[in-house]
Design an enzyme around this catalytic site. Structure first.
Site, PDB file in Angstrom:
ATOM      1  N   ARG A   1     114.537  20.698  -8.162  1.00  8.90           N
ATOM      2  CA  ARG A   1     114.830  22.054  -7.673  1.00  8.90           C
ATOM      3  C   ARG A   1     115.263  22.963  -8.811  1.00  8.90           C
ATOM      4  NH1 ARG A   1     119.040  19.394  -3.655  1.00  8.90           N
ATOM      5  NH2 ARG A   1     117.463  17.790  -3.999  1.00  8.90           N
TER       6      ARG A   1
ATOM      7  N   LYS B   1     119.484   6.780 -12.681  1.00 12.17           N
ATOM      8  CA  LYS B   1     118.921   5.897 -11.654  1.00 12.17           C
ATOM      9  C   LYS B   1     119.200   4.476 -12.124  1.00 12.17           C
ATOM     10  CE  LYS B   1     115.363   9.143 -10.056  1.00 12.17           C
ATOM     11  NZ  LYS B   1     115.978   9.457  -8.755  1.00 12.17           N
TER      12      LYS B   1
HETATM   13  N1  BES Z   1     112.205  12.605  -8.065  1.00 12.29           N
HETATM   14  C1  BES Z   1     113.313  12.316  -7.215  1.00 12.29           C
HETATM   15  C2  BES Z   1     112.894  12.154  -5.752  1.00 12.29           C
HETATM   16  C3  BES Z   1     112.076  10.940  -5.436  1.00 12.29           C
HETATM   17  C4  BES Z   1     112.704   9.795  -4.995  1.00 12.29           C
HETATM   18  C5  BES Z   1     110.712  10.950  -5.528  1.00 12.29           C
HETATM   19  C6  BES Z   1     111.951   8.675  -4.677  1.00 12.29           C
HETATM   20  C7  BES Z   1     109.954   9.851  -5.215  1.00 12.29           C
HETATM   21  C8  BES Z   1     110.566   8.712  -4.789  1.00 12.29           C
HETATM   22  C9  BES Z   1     114.330  13.453  -7.287  1.00 12.29           C
HETATM   23  O1  BES Z   1     114.426  14.096  -8.497  1.00 12.29           O
HETATM   24  C10 BES Z   1     115.661  12.870  -7.006  1.00 12.29           C
HETATM   25  O2  BES Z   1     116.123  12.097  -7.809  1.00 12.29           O
HETATM   26  N2  BES Z   1     116.261  13.283  -5.898  1.00 12.29           N
HETATM   27  C11 BES Z   1     117.558  12.857  -5.532  1.00 12.29           C
HETATM   28  C12 BES Z   1     118.365  14.080  -5.192  1.00 12.29           C
HETATM   29  C13 BES Z   1     119.810  13.805  -4.956  1.00 12.29           C
HETATM   30  C14 BES Z   1     120.488  13.374  -6.228  1.00 12.29           C
HETATM   31  C15 BES Z   1     120.464  15.054  -4.426  1.00 12.29           C
HETATM   32  C16 BES Z   1     117.407  11.960  -4.312  1.00 12.29           C
HETATM   33  O3  BES Z   1     116.625  12.279  -3.417  1.00 12.29           O
HETATM   34  O4  BES Z   1     118.050  10.914  -4.279  1.00 12.29           O
HETATM   35 MN    MN Z   2     115.801  13.168  -9.824  1.00  7.71          MN
END
Ligand code: BES
Ligand code: MN
Ligand code: ZN
Length: 517
Positions: A372, A297
């Site tokens: 997931r 991130k």
């Molecule tokens: N924990 C995050 C999702 C999230 C994003 C929670 C913002 C709360 C606020 C999750 O693990 C994530 O990073 N998801 C990615 C998935 C993608 C890489 C397929 C996302 O949603 O960007």
């Molecule tokens: Mn994530």
């Protein structure tokens, strides 16, 4: 002789605080009492007023008070609508410093969550005053059942709003250290109902606390220990599988997410056996910090607050604590895969293939879709070891969900109408709102060229859900994507700033409703 009268009031107060202190005292420094009589040394009188009363009046009030009330009600157009509020300072003819009229609308129509919001509003208002001893007087709500139901829901809202996460301040601002006395029609009925709601609030407090814990404090082993300390005294059986056991059990999907972290995967199991029915499984995402892994991130906004990525597991701990604290007659198993998604020379690489507990091979197309991956093994473990009649998973899973629904609703995915209907009912009761998104048709969206399935796909929230559905197999299942619901920057409604504990009350009430049908 040393009589009661010679003991300083402050000493008596602190003694009373000490005696009423339970595990709860760490979160709330408010004492809560119910009786059919008025409180003592009250500085703030809150009068609950049903809609449509010309001039609210308590027996014992003289004409000066009644007159002032009549004029105030006219001047402010106070009609007793739910959440309407009028404050009179130094009211004529009364010894209290302030009198607050709070509308409750038509008591028959007032929903539990609206009463909780009345309580939350009130707590927020009271906290901005010097009030120390508050009486909430419900005498104008005549029906005994409504009188108890509304008053205890208001007390629940007061409690929920007054939680503080202040363990990291060197000099924390004094918590609300107030006394709330509720004057009700039946002390015993109200106390019995309040005790159930207090157990629910305690569950929410634990969920908030776990959500709020900074990543370096709330790593998998620490999360699991916190849960053990809270749940075991309530009669919940807690089992913690460490990293080696996770690997030995074949949960390569769970293991891989934290393989590059000093804080490796754990699987936390909590079993409340309040009945001998076939169990219900609650599976919560406990990613104690989400750096994204090698799919890092990279903006400060996206990585900040990622300690809240354990909020799903926190909600499961909270619900287990509430169900046990309420001695609910349900058989429920909490399954919480715990990870820390971090990088090092040993971390998972984009494109790696892992093998889950059920033998499914997974292409890790994006290391940031880690939720997931850990839930896959959590859901599998629940099926394999407990043969549940239903599985609910709850997770801060996708940014796509936040884009679709924001933070007023979580997204729910299921093909089971009875689970959906009961979840909606629990959502309306608690104010933990849910909105359904579809599971299909999305043919092939998680197909991989090199493994059985892939951990990414589009649309994003649905791809996450469909990935999890694979592991739920034929067990009735519902997925809750609570991304965006875990944390707020500014106090609102029943929530102070910070972790919300979203999902705790939803899961608790859903479990009770579903088990009873
Ligand atoms: N924990 C995050 C999702 C999230 C994003 C929670 C913002 C709360 C606020 C999750 O693990 C994530 O990073 N998801 C990615 C998935 C993608 C890489 C397929 C996302 O949603 O960007
Ligand atoms: Mn994530
Ligand atoms: Zn995550």
């Amino acid at each position: 002789m040393y009589t009661l009268r010679t003991i300083p009031v402050s000493l008596l107060l602190s003694l009373a605080m000490l005696l009423s202190s339970t595990a709860s005292a760490q979160f709330l420094q408010t004492s809560t009492t119910f009786s059919e009589r008025s409180g003592s040394d009250v500085d703030t009188l809150v009068l609950l007023v049903p809609a449509g009363m010309d001039s609210p009046r308590l027996s014992g009030w003289n004409d000066r008070t009644a007159n002032q009330l009549r004029r105030t009600v006219a001047a402010t157009e106070f009609e007793g609508d739910a959440r309407q509020k009028v404050e009179i300072l130094a009211p004529a003819g009364l010894t209290v410093e302030r009198l607050i009229l709070v509308g409750v609308g038509d008591p028959v129509e007032l929903a539990r969550h609206d009463a909780e919001l009345i309580g939350a509003d009130l707590a927020s208002h009271i906290n901005a005053t010097a009030a120390r001893s508050v009486e909430v007087n419900a005498s104008l709500i005549e029906d005994q059942a409504l009188n108890a139901g509304i008053t205890t829901a208001i007390a629940h809202g007061v409690d929920l709003r007054n939680y503080r996460f202040d363990r990291h301040f060197s000099d924390p601002a004094p918590r609300p250290s107030q006394q709330y006395h509720y004057r009700v029609r039946s002390q015993s009925v109200a106390e019995q109902q309040y005790n159930q709601l207090r157990a629910l609030a305690e569950g929410v407090f634990h969920a908030r606390e776990l959500t709020n814990l900074p990543g370096s404090d709330g790593y998998p082993a620490a999360f699991a220990e916190y849960a053990r300390e809270v749940l075991e005294p309530l009669g919940v059986t807690v089992t913690i599988l460490g990293p080696e056991e996770v690997l030995e059990a074949g949960m390569g999907s769970l293991y891989g997410v934290s393989q590059g972290s000093q804080h490796k995967a754990h699987l936390l199991l909590a079993h409340w056996e309040g009945s001998d029915d076939q169990p219900i499984a609650l599976v919560g995402k406990g990613n104690t910090f989400d750096t994204g892994g090698y799919n890092l991130k990279t903006s400060s906004a996206s990585i900040l607050r990622m300690q809240t990525d354990k909020a799903g597991a926190a909600a499961v701990v909270g619900a287990m604590a509430a169900l046990a604290g309420q001695q609910t007659a349900v058989n429920v198993i909490g399954v919480m895969p715990l990870s820390q998604n971090a990088i090092s020379g040993e971390a998972q690489l984009p494109g790696d293939v892992v093998t889950a507990g059920d033998g499914t091979t997974i292409e890790v197309a994006n290391t940031d879709a880690e939720g997931r991956l850990i839930l896959a093994d959590g859901i599998w473990y629940a099926r394999e070891h407990y043969n549940p009649r239903a599985i609910i998973d709850i997770a801060t899973l996708t940014g796509a969900k936040v884009g679709a629904l924001g933070s007023d609703y979580s997204a729910v995915f299921t093909e089971h109408e009875d689970i959906l209907a009961t979840m909606r009912e629990a959502g309306e009761l608690t104010g933990d709102r849910v909105w359904q998104l579809p599971l299909g048709p999305y043919e092939g969206i998680i197909d991989s060229r090199i493994a059985d399935i892939r951990n990414t796909g589009s649309p994003g929230a649905q791809a996450g859900a469909i990935f999890l559905q694979h592991f739920a197999g034929d067990t009735p299942w519902l997925h809750i994507d609570m991304a965006g619901n875990a944390f707020i920057d500014n106090p609102s409604g029943i929530n102070p700033e910070g972790g919300t504990g979203y999902g705790t009350r939803l899961l608790t009430e859903w479990t009770r409703i579903f088990a009873a049908q």
